[in-house]
Design a protein around this motif. Structure first.
Motif, PDB file in Angstrom:
ATOM      1  N   ARG A 126       0.828  -1.214   0.000  1.00 34.78           N
ATOM      2  CA  ARG A 126       0.000   0.000   0.000  1.00 34.78           C
ATOM      3  C   ARG A 126       0.856   1.254   0.000  1.00 34.78           C
ATOM      4  O   ARG A 126       0.584   2.218  -0.733  1.00 34.78           O
ATOM      5  CB  ARG A 126      -0.929   0.002   1.219  1.00 34.78           C
ATOM      6  CG  ARG A 126      -1.908   1.178   1.240  1.00 34.78           C
ATOM      7  CD  ARG A 126      -2.916   1.015   2.354  1.00 34.78           C
ATOM      8  NE  ARG A 126      -2.321   1.228   3.659  1.00 34.78           N
ATOM      9  CZ  ARG A 126      -2.142   2.429   4.219  1.00 34.78           C
ATOM     10  NH1 ARG A 126      -2.477   3.535   3.560  1.00 34.78           N
ATOM     11  NH2 ARG A 126      -1.610   2.536   5.412  1.00 34.78           N
ATOM     12  N   ASN A 128      -7.046 -16.490  -1.649  1.00 36.58           N
ATOM     13  CA  ASN A 128      -6.580 -15.740  -0.477  1.00 36.58           C
ATOM     14  C   ASN A 128      -5.057 -15.749  -0.341  1.00 36.58           C
ATOM     15  O   ASN A 128      -4.518 -15.613   0.759  1.00 36.58           O
ATOM     16  CB  ASN A 128      -7.214 -16.272   0.816  1.00 36.58           C
ATOM     17  CG  ASN A 128      -8.709 -16.011   0.860  1.00 36.58           C
ATOM     18  OD1 ASN A 128      -9.182 -14.991   0.355  1.00 36.58           O
ATOM     19  ND2 ASN A 128      -9.454 -16.917   1.445  1.00 36.58           N
ATOM     20  N   TYR A 182      -3.832 -12.360  -4.565  1.00 37.39           N
ATOM     21  CA  TYR A 182      -5.219 -11.909  -4.381  1.00 37.39           C
ATOM     22  C   TYR A 182      -5.260 -10.621  -3.554  1.00 37.39           C
ATOM     23  O   TYR A 182      -5.917  -9.645  -3.928  1.00 37.39           O
ATOM     24  CB  TYR A 182      -6.031 -12.990  -3.681  1.00 37.39           C
ATOM     25  CG  TYR A 182      -7.393 -12.523  -3.206  1.00 37.39           C
ATOM     26  CD1 TYR A 182      -8.454 -12.368  -4.101  1.00 37.39           C
ATOM     27  CD2 TYR A 182      -7.606 -12.197  -1.863  1.00 37.39           C
ATOM     28  CE1 TYR A 182      -9.694 -11.915  -3.665  1.00 37.39           C
ATOM     29  CE2 TYR A 182      -8.835 -11.744  -1.421  1.00 37.39           C
ATOM     30  CZ  TYR A 182      -9.877 -11.604  -2.325  1.00 37.39           C
ATOM     31  OH  TYR A 182     -11.096 -11.144  -1.893  1.00 37.39           O
ATOM     32  N   TYR A 183      -4.543 -10.605  -2.429  1.00 36.50           N
ATOM     33  CA  TYR A 183      -4.556  -9.425  -1.568  1.00 36.50           C
ATOM     34  C   TYR A 183      -3.979  -8.208  -2.283  1.00 36.50           C
ATOM     35  O   TYR A 183      -4.517  -7.094  -2.193  1.00 36.50           O
ATOM     36  CB  TYR A 183      -3.761  -9.703  -0.282  1.00 36.50           C
ATOM     37  CG  TYR A 183      -4.420 -10.684   0.650  1.00 36.50           C
ATOM     38  CD1 TYR A 183      -5.721 -10.480   1.097  1.00 36.50           C
ATOM     39  CD2 TYR A 183      -3.746 -11.815   1.098  1.00 36.50           C
ATOM     40  CE1 TYR A 183      -6.332 -11.381   1.960  1.00 36.50           C
ATOM     41  CE2 TYR A 183      -4.349 -12.724   1.951  1.00 36.50           C
ATOM     42  CZ  TYR A 183      -5.643 -12.503   2.378  1.00 36.50           C
ATOM     43  OH  TYR A 183      -6.247 -13.397   3.224  1.00 36.50           O
ATOM     44  N   SER A 187      -3.867  -7.678  -5.487  1.00 38.91           N
ATOM     45  CA  SER A 187      -4.735  -7.254  -6.581  1.00 38.91           C
ATOM     46  C   SER A 187      -5.900  -6.419  -6.055  1.00 38.91           C
ATOM     47  O   SER A 187      -6.303  -5.434  -6.678  1.00 38.91           O
ATOM     48  CB  SER A 187      -5.264  -8.470  -7.358  1.00 38.91           C
ATOM     49  OG  SER A 187      -6.135  -9.257  -6.561  1.00 38.91           O
ATOM     50  N   GLU A 188      -6.435  -6.805  -4.900  1.00 35.63           N
ATOM     51  CA  GLU A 188      -7.509  -6.016  -4.302  1.00 35.63           C
ATOM     52  C   GLU A 188      -7.011  -4.636  -3.886  1.00 35.63           C
ATOM     53  O   GLU A 188      -7.713  -3.632  -4.014  1.00 35.63           O
ATOM     54  CB  GLU A 188      -8.090  -6.762  -3.095  1.00 35.63           C
ATOM     55  CG  GLU A 188      -8.894  -7.997  -3.457  1.00 35.63           C
ATOM     56  CD  GLU A 188     -10.045  -7.666  -4.389  1.00 35.63           C
ATOM     57  OE1 GLU A 188     -10.860  -6.793  -4.044  1.00 35.63           O
ATOM     58  OE2 GLU A 188     -10.103  -8.278  -5.481  1.00 35.63           O
ATOM     59  N   LEU A 189      -5.783  -4.600  -3.404  1.00 37.45           N
ATOM     60  CA  LEU A 189      -5.180  -3.322  -3.019  1.00 37.45           C
ATOM     61  C   LEU A 189      -5.012  -2.425  -4.230  1.00 37.45           C
ATOM     62  O   LEU A 189      -5.317  -1.233  -4.193  1.00 37.45           O
ATOM     63  CB  LEU A 189      -3.821  -3.585  -2.355  1.00 37.45           C
ATOM     64  CG  LEU A 189      -3.113  -2.393  -1.724  1.00 37.45           C
ATOM     65  CD1 LEU A 189      -3.893  -1.879  -0.522  1.00 37.45           C
ATOM     66  CD2 LEU A 189      -1.712  -2.786  -1.296  1.00 37.45           C
ATOM     67  N   SER A 190      -4.518  -2.983  -5.318  1.00 36.04           N
ATOM     68  CA  SER A 190      -4.348  -2.228  -6.555  1.00 36.04           C
ATOM     69  C   SER A 190      -5.678  -1.680  -7.036  1.00 36.04           C
ATOM     70  O   SER A 190      -5.771  -0.539  -7.490  1.00 36.04           O
ATOM     71  CB  SER A 190      -3.725  -3.122  -7.629  1.00 36.04           C
ATOM     72  OG  SER A 190      -3.615  -2.434  -8.855  1.00 36.04           O
ATOM     73  N   ASN A 191      -6.716  -2.481  -6.895  1.00 37.60           N
ATOM     74  CA  ASN A 191      -8.050  -2.061  -7.320  1.00 37.60           C
ATOM     75  C   ASN A 191      -8.534  -0.860  -6.519  1.00 37.60           C
ATOM     76  O   ASN A 191      -9.150   0.067  -7.047  1.00 37.60           O
ATOM     77  CB  ASN A 191      -9.028  -3.230  -7.163  1.00 37.60           C
ATOM     78  CG  ASN A 191     -10.381  -2.941  -7.774  1.00 37.60           C
ATOM     79  OD1 ASN A 191     -10.476  -2.406  -8.872  1.00 37.60           O
ATOM     80  ND2 ASN A 191     -11.445  -3.297  -7.067  1.00 37.60           N
ATOM     81  N   GLN A 192      -8.237  -0.850  -5.228  1.00 31.63           N
ATOM     82  CA  GLN A 192      -8.653   0.250  -4.361  1.00 31.63           C
ATOM     83  C   GLN A 192      -7.951   1.552  -4.712  1.00 31.63           C
ATOM     84  O   GLN A 192      -8.524   2.628  -4.587  1.00 31.63           O
ATOM     85  CB  GLN A 192      -8.378  -0.108  -2.895  1.00 31.63           C
ATOM     86  CG  GLN A 192      -9.246  -1.228  -2.348  1.00 31.63           C
ATOM     87  CD  GLN A 192      -8.826  -1.640  -0.951  1.00 31.63           C
ATOM     88  OE1 GLN A 192      -8.102  -0.910  -0.279  1.00 31.63           O
ATOM     89  NE2 GLN A 192      -9.275  -2.811  -0.516  1.00 31.63           N
ATOM     90  N   ASP A 205     -10.168  -9.663 -15.280  1.00 30.15           N
ATOM     91  CA  ASP A 205     -10.249  -9.167 -13.905  1.00 30.15           C
ATOM     92  C   ASP A 205      -9.007  -8.352 -13.547  1.00 30.15           C
ATOM     93  O   ASP A 205      -9.112  -7.265 -12.966  1.00 30.15           O
ATOM     94  CB  ASP A 205     -10.405 -10.350 -12.946  1.00 30.15           C
ATOM     95  CG  ASP A 205     -10.533  -9.903 -11.496  1.00 30.15           C
ATOM     96  OD1 ASP A 205     -11.428  -9.091 -11.196  1.00 30.15           O
ATOM     97  OD2 ASP A 205      -9.741 -10.377 -10.658  1.00 30.15           O
ATOM     98  N   LYS A 246      -8.537  -4.081 -12.789  1.00 29.63           N
ATOM     99  CA  LYS A 246      -7.937  -3.548 -11.552  1.00 29.63           C
ATOM    100  C   LYS A 246      -6.604  -2.857 -11.808  1.00 29.63           C
ATOM    101  O   LYS A 246      -5.890  -2.515 -10.870  1.00 29.63           O
ATOM    102  CB  LYS A 246      -7.735  -4.698 -10.555  1.00 29.63           C
ATOM    103  CG  LYS A 246      -9.035  -5.334 -10.083  1.00 29.63           C
ATOM    104  CD  LYS A 246      -8.778  -6.571  -9.235  1.00 29.63           C
ATOM    105  CE  LYS A 246     -10.081  -7.199  -8.775  1.00 29.63           C
ATOM    106  NZ  LYS A 246      -9.876  -8.457  -8.034  1.00 29.63           N
TER     107      LYS A 246
END
Length: 310
Positions: free
Chosen positions: A63, A81, A85-86, A88-93, A123, A127
């Motif tokens: 982050r 998980n 995965y974590y 990629s979700e951070l990048s999306n945010q 996907d 992201k």
């Protein structure tokens, strides 16, 4: 004599004042590519930590890189998980609507490339995650239809090792610096523990290396090794306990020097704490803190202090 005060983040007030003096200077990483090497390890429970603690520090590191206009690099698979995965979700945010730059790059090599379906690619693109596929090295021939069994087939394990080695060498060339956290010391599928192999190629490129050792694992073992200590886990006797692994070592002995942990130790010993400090821009004392700290705020402060000097 007045003692230095420690704030709630655990960072020495002198360090904070030094940072404030530099506040007029740019704190932006300017798209520098920072590789993150992290994986769960056997030591977490022994040191009173869990996988969630490792997730927390790794996500915070990623982050901070993304939030400061850096690009995070990671070489991983698509386990549910898992760290890919974590991240990629951070990048999306943190993606910006009008910014087409990729803030996260995930490296894939065989066999992980087999899971890059059309849906996965769509996907990732949504992201703003770049997929970088590494070609299979010329040293091996891969059959996409074959079921590989690297845990009990020497030739299959060799193929996996060569592929992972190729990816790690390429990442070392691409990155501006690398951060190590945790990492397995056993039950890996490369020539040597993954984070140590990644550290080795990064150092051979003379790139900055940051060793976060408070979360145990291969990173802590590497720290002890470069300090000149005897590390049982990084010896031939420890690593080649089974007949299969001893046969594998004999098979690849002429193909990769670093499967001999005596030779690996000789190579890594060229990079002592002083050399690590010269490369990453932190003082020896600051690196010593990074080697043992479990304080997320303290770790992030020191990492960003070093990374901003790149």
């Amino acid at each position: 004599m007045k003692k230095n005060k420690i704030d709630i983040s655990g960072v020495d007030s002198d360090l904070i004042s030094q940072e404030k003096k530099q506040s007029k200077k740019s704190k932006i990483l300017n798209n520098k590519k920072i590789a993150i090497s992290v994986s769960i390890n056997e030591d977490l429970e022994k040191i009173g930590l869990s996988e969630q603690h490792l997730n927390d520090i790794s996500i915070e590191i990623a982050r901070y890189i993304i939030a400061n206009d850096g690009t995070a690099l990671y070489g991983g698979d698509l386990r549910e998980n898992g760290f890919t995965y974590y991240f990629s979700e951070l990048s999306n945010q943190y993606k910006k609507t009008n910014d087409k730059n990729f803030k996260f790059v995930n490296y894939f090599v065989f066999p992980n490339t087999k899971r890059l379906t059309r849906d996965v690619r769509i996907d990732f693109h949504s992201k703003q995650i770049k997929i970088k596929e590494i070609s299979v090295p010329k040293t091996v021939s891969i059959d996409e239809q074959k079921e590989y069994k690297p845990a009990n087939c020497i030739e299959d394990r060799y193929s996996f090792c060569e592929c992972f080695k190729e990816m790690r060498i390429q990442m070392a060339k691409d990155c501006s610096a690398r951060i190590l956290v945790g990492g397995k010391s056993t039950n890996y599928l490369g020539y040597i523990p993954g984070v140590i192999e990644e550290a080795l190629y990064t150092l051979k490129e003379n790139k900055p290396l940051f060793l976060v050792g408070g979360f145990g694992g291969a990173t802590e073992k590497l720290i002890n090794l470069i300090k000149g200590n005897v590390v049982e886990e990084l010896t031939n006797d420890f690593q080649y306990k089974t007949e299969f692994l001893r046969e594998f070592k004999n098979y690849v002995n002429s193909k990769c020097d670093y499967t001999d942990f005596d030779l690996l130790k000789t190579e890594l010993s060229k990079f002592d704490v002083k050399k690590i400090s010269e490369l990453n821009g932190l003082s020896i004392e600051e690196n010593e803190i990074l080697f043992s700290s479990k304080n997320i705020h303290q770790i992030l402060y020191l990492l960003m202090k070093g990374l901003k000097k790149l």
